[in-house]
Design a protein around this motif. Structure first.
Motif, PDB file in Angstrom:
ATOM      1  N   LYS A  55       0.812  -1.220   0.000  1.00 35.42           N
ATOM      2  CA  LYS A  55       0.000   0.000   0.000  1.00 35.42           C
ATOM      3  C   LYS A  55       0.843   1.267   0.000  1.00 35.42           C
ATOM      4  O   LYS A  55       0.473   2.260  -0.622  1.00 35.42           O
ATOM      5  CB  LYS A  55      -0.946   0.002   1.202  1.00 35.42           C
ATOM      6  CG  LYS A  55      -0.269   0.182   2.546  1.00 35.42           C
ATOM      7  CD  LYS A  55      -1.258   0.277   3.670  1.00 35.42           C
ATOM      8  CE  LYS A  55      -0.549   0.546   5.002  1.00 35.42           C
ATOM      9  NZ  LYS A  55       0.095   1.867   5.034  1.00 35.42           N
ATOM     10  N   LEU A  98      -5.526   6.593  -0.593  1.00 32.80           N
ATOM     11  CA  LEU A  98      -6.124   5.343  -0.121  1.00 32.80           C
ATOM     12  C   LEU A  98      -6.345   5.385   1.380  1.00 32.80           C
ATOM     13  O   LEU A  98      -5.828   6.252   2.081  1.00 32.80           O
ATOM     14  CB  LEU A  98      -5.257   4.139  -0.526  1.00 32.80           C
ATOM     15  CG  LEU A  98      -3.757   4.176  -0.215  1.00 32.80           C
ATOM     16  CD1 LEU A  98      -3.461   3.857   1.233  1.00 32.80           C
ATOM     17  CD2 LEU A  98      -3.013   3.193  -1.111  1.00 32.80           C
ATOM     18  N   LEU A 118      -6.284   2.222   3.182  1.00 30.73           N
ATOM     19  CA  LEU A 118      -5.991   0.855   3.596  1.00 30.73           C
ATOM     20  C   LEU A 118      -5.045   0.841   4.792  1.00 30.73           C
ATOM     21  O   LEU A 118      -4.231   1.743   4.974  1.00 30.73           O
ATOM     22  CB  LEU A 118      -5.377   0.075   2.438  1.00 30.73           C
ATOM     23  CG  LEU A 118      -6.183   0.072   1.132  1.00 30.73           C
ATOM     24  CD1 LEU A 118      -5.478  -0.786   0.099  1.00 30.73           C
ATOM     25  CD2 LEU A 118      -7.607  -0.421   1.361  1.00 30.73           C
ATOM     26  N   ASP A 136      -0.547  -4.255   5.094  1.00 29.62           N
ATOM     27  CA  ASP A 136      -0.536  -5.108   3.909  1.00 29.62           C
ATOM     28  C   ASP A 136      -0.654  -6.579   4.304  1.00 29.62           C
ATOM     29  O   ASP A 136      -0.406  -6.956   5.454  1.00 29.62           O
ATOM     30  CB  ASP A 136       0.781  -4.932   3.142  1.00 29.62           C
ATOM     31  CG  ASP A 136       0.873  -3.594   2.440  1.00 29.62           C
ATOM     32  OD1 ASP A 136      -0.155  -3.140   1.904  1.00 29.62           O
ATOM     33  OD2 ASP A 136       1.968  -3.010   2.432  1.00 29.62           O
ATOM     34  N   LEU A 177      -2.678  -5.783  -1.203  1.00 29.57           N
ATOM     35  CA  LEU A 177      -3.578  -4.736  -0.697  1.00 29.57           C
ATOM     36  C   LEU A 177      -4.709  -5.369   0.092  1.00 29.57           C
ATOM     37  O   LEU A 177      -5.466  -6.183  -0.431  1.00 29.57           O
ATOM     38  CB  LEU A 177      -4.129  -3.902  -1.847  1.00 29.57           C
ATOM     39  CG  LEU A 177      -3.099  -3.207  -2.729  1.00 29.57           C
ATOM     40  CD1 LEU A 177      -3.802  -2.413  -3.816  1.00 29.57           C
ATOM     41  CD2 LEU A 177      -2.178  -2.314  -1.912  1.00 29.57           C
ATOM     42  N   VAL A 236      -9.391   2.729  -2.477  1.00 27.11           N
ATOM     43  CA  VAL A 236      -8.257   3.258  -3.237  1.00 27.11           C
ATOM     44  C   VAL A 236      -8.842   4.205  -4.281  1.00 27.11           C
ATOM     45  O   VAL A 236      -9.776   3.835  -4.998  1.00 27.11           O
ATOM     46  CB  VAL A 236      -7.456   2.146  -3.938  1.00 27.11           C
ATOM     47  CG1 VAL A 236      -6.436   2.753  -4.896  1.00 27.11           C
ATOM     48  CG2 VAL A 236      -6.757   1.258  -2.922  1.00 27.11           C
TER      49      VAL A 236
END
Length: 659
Positions: A353, A364, A366, A369, A379, A388
């Motif tokens: 990420k 993003l 997130l 990982d 991801l 994303v």
């Protein structure tokens, strides 16, 4: 009992001699007894009741209910309205071990609080209900929940008479809003009579209106500047003057509002400033430093401020037409540079990420990982609304991505692809369901449903059952991984092979003497059957998707196939590519996304080689000859050729080309 007339006369005379003013306290008393089955009232005010007494009683008064049956709930109502009541005394009690409550109301308003009545076997007890001065009909509500209830008398204390005045005002300070144009000062004479006058002591912005029996109205213009104050003196006949201070709020100028608010947005976003009816000025810094406070000598706002890349800070102020200023407002923005399309990213053991976030045009949400061993699926979409966003420099044509399930079988986690013109408000393009066994992998590609104005795409987990890993994201491109040097393709998208390294596209335009002439194409319309030639088989190549404008002419193409469905092929109805040579097709099906040579197969026909303009597939030997002096030459159909010319032939079991 009423107070003695002589005493009242003496007190009044004393008050007049002393030059003071008084208000008399007086009483009405009603004593209850029983006549037949009716309640009998002796005194100043008669009463009616919803329940008649059941016995004569004794010193406790008439009896309601019996020792075995409670009186229940009932009310007594006075037959006369009384003004200015200050207290009511109810003489009552219950039988031994009885319980009851009494509530008194005047004109429908409670006087004092509800009281609990105690038992008494010899005489009634006095229960006093006090409160503010009330006027109206007196109602006594009794709730005898057990045993008998006795009621002896009711005494009402009220105020009367008087003279002189004790004026009061509702507030010594009156505050009005900056845009108010009128108001009033409320006063009370408190049962006195007299004349009232008012005058403005200070504050020429105020004008007094006609005085009524309870208010002094005033008017003014709406304030256009700083806070202002006036004082008004109220004069009462025979009483001390009262002074009221009237304050009007300062003119308030609405501070500028920013849309959108500070934050990270795509480069080129327009930032609007508003303050209705006012003029806005601003100072701006695009190097991340803080600008100075703006004044009316700063830049006047007339159009949206276009956000560039990097950090931008803006300070703004608003002025009204009178020169009054608002507070200064500061906002900080981060402009995200736009990604050039096509955009492609694939996770690796070293790229997760953070690597994706470092790409141009990416934002993003997130978290951590997946492990490096899961590459390319690094991801982690592990919660609803995880996303994303890719901000683009032109309209996206499609979004392709790969996904993998983790932890356990999924009954339907979902990732939604959205599009946006401003990178703020997104609309749905397509939603994909990731459903299957644990560790199952998927490939998804959107239909071409993006609007012409769209400049951002978003992948967002719209519904979670299990975690989902995303490995490759391609915007306006399709990753193609040829397994061999020569493969076929039919794509639902228009593809642009111009400048693509390691992969060329061809259509079949002519079939002659055992060869298929292959013509290279670059900008290929959607649903065109192709032969691809890969420099490095097994390596993924990202081929851009375009809108089909200016596509090459493929009308002579003899390749066919379906991008989305399997294609049924009858025996000898075409040729299938295998190892760089077209072979007559047996009855069967062709996989979706593949292509075949759509020409009929002659009886006894052999395979067809691919001719790339002198370079022919399937040729074992190239021999240059000036003349032919034997009769062992055969064409690819197996027929003997006495005088071969240029072309491909079979000699002694080998393929030979004559140039």
């Amino acid at each position: 009992m009423k107070q003695k007339s002589l005493l009242k006369t003496m007190l009044l005379l004393f008050a007049l001699i002393a030059g003071s003013s008084s208000v008399w306290a007086d009483t009405y008393t009603t004593t209850f007894s029983r006549q037949s089955s009716k309640l009998k009232c002796t005194g100043d005010i008669t009463y009616t009741t919803t329940v008649e007494p059941s016995g004569n009683g004794d010193d406790r008064g008439p009896q309601f209910g019996t020792s075995g049956t409670a009186a229940g709930e009932f009310t007594l109502t006075a037959g006369t309205s009384v003004d200015n009541i200050t207290s009511v005394v109810v003489a009552c009690c219950t039988a031994s071990k009885g319980s009851a409550t009494v509530q008194v109301k005047v004109g429908g308003s409670a006087l004092g609080t509800t009281q609990t009545i105690q038992p008494n076997t010899s005489s009634a007890d006095n229960y006093t209900f006090n409160g503010s001065t009330l006027s109206g009909i007196v109602t006594i509500h009794v709730n005898a929940s057990s045993k008998a209830f006795y009621l002896k008398s009711v005494t009402i204390t009220y105020t009367s008479g008087g003279g002189g005045s004790d004026p009061s005002i509702s507030a010594n300070n009156v505050n009005i809003a900056q845009d108010a144009t009128n108001g009033s000062i409320a006063y009370t004479l408190n049962n006195a009579t007299g004349n009232v006058s008012a005058s403005i002591t200070t504050g020429d912005w105020l004008t007094l209106g006609t005085i009524t029996s309870s208010t002094v109205p005033f008017t003014c213009s709406a304030n256009t500047g700083a806070q202002r104050t006036a004082t008004v003196t109220l004069s009462f006949t025979g009483a001390t003057d009262k002074v009221v201070t009237i304050t009007q709020d300062a003119k308030t100028v609405t501070a500028p509002t920013f849309n959108p608010e500070g934050g990270s947005y795509m480069q080129g976003t327009g930032i609007t400033l508003t303050s209705e009816g006012n003029t806005i000025y601003y100072n701006i810094k695009t190097d991340g430093t803080t600008p100075s406070d703006p004044t009316n000598a700063s830049t006047e706002y007339t159009a949206p401020i276009v956000l560039g890349s990097g950090t931008t800070k803006i300070k703004a102020i608003a002025y009204d037409t009178y020169g009054n200023a608002s507070s200064v407002v500061t906002r900080t923005y981060t402009g995200i540079a736009l990604a050039s399309l096509p955009f492609s990213w694939t996770g690796t053991s070293s790229a997760g990420k953070d690597d994706l976030a470092a790409q141009t045009g990416v934002a993003l949400s997130l978290g951590s990982d997946y492990a490096t061993s899961n590459a390319p699926y690094r991801l982690k979409f592990d919660g609803t609304s995880k996303y994303v966003i890719i901000y683009t420099d032109e309209k996206p044509e499609n979004v392709y991505f790969t996904a993998k399930l983790f932890n356990a079988a999924s009954t339907g986690s979902k990732i939604k692809v959205q599009g946006s013109a401003d990178g703020i408000t997104f609309t749905d393009i397509e939603e994909f369901t990731i459903k299957g066994a644990a560790n199952a992998t998927f490939e998804f590609s959107t239909s071409n449903a993006f609007a012409t104005t769209h400049r951002a795409v978003k992948l967002v987990m719209s519904s979670k059952d299990q975690n989902v890993a995303v490995g490759t994201i391609c915007v306006s491109c399709i990753p193609i991984t040829p397994a061999k040097t020569y493969t076929t393709l039919t794509s639902a998208y228009a593809l642009d092979f111009t400048g693509v390294s390691g992969l060329k596209a061809y259509i079949a335009t002519e079939v002659s003497e055992g060869n298929v002439l292959m013509t290279q194409v670059n900008k290929v319309p959607a649903n065109t059957g192709l032969v691809l030639k890969a420099t490095t088989p097994g390596s993924a190549v990202n081929v851009p998707v375009f809108d089909g404008t200016g596509a090459d002419d493929v009308s002579a193409n003899k390749m066919a196939g379906s991008a989305t469905e399997t294609t049924a092929i009858a025996a000898n109805a075409g040729y299938i590519l295998k190892d760089g040579v077209f072979h007559p097709a047996s009855a069967g099906t062709l996989a979706a996304g593949k292509a075949y040579l759509n020409i009929a197969v002659s009886a006894g026909a052999s395979a067809l080689n691919l001719d790339f303009g002198g370079e022919v597939t399937g040729v074992n030997e190239v021999r240059e000859v000036s003349e032919v002096n034997d009769n062992s030459w055969y064409n690819l159909a197996g027929q003997r050729v006495a005088q071969p010319t240029k072309g491909l032939y079979i000699v002694n079991g080998k393929k030979v080309i004559i140039k």
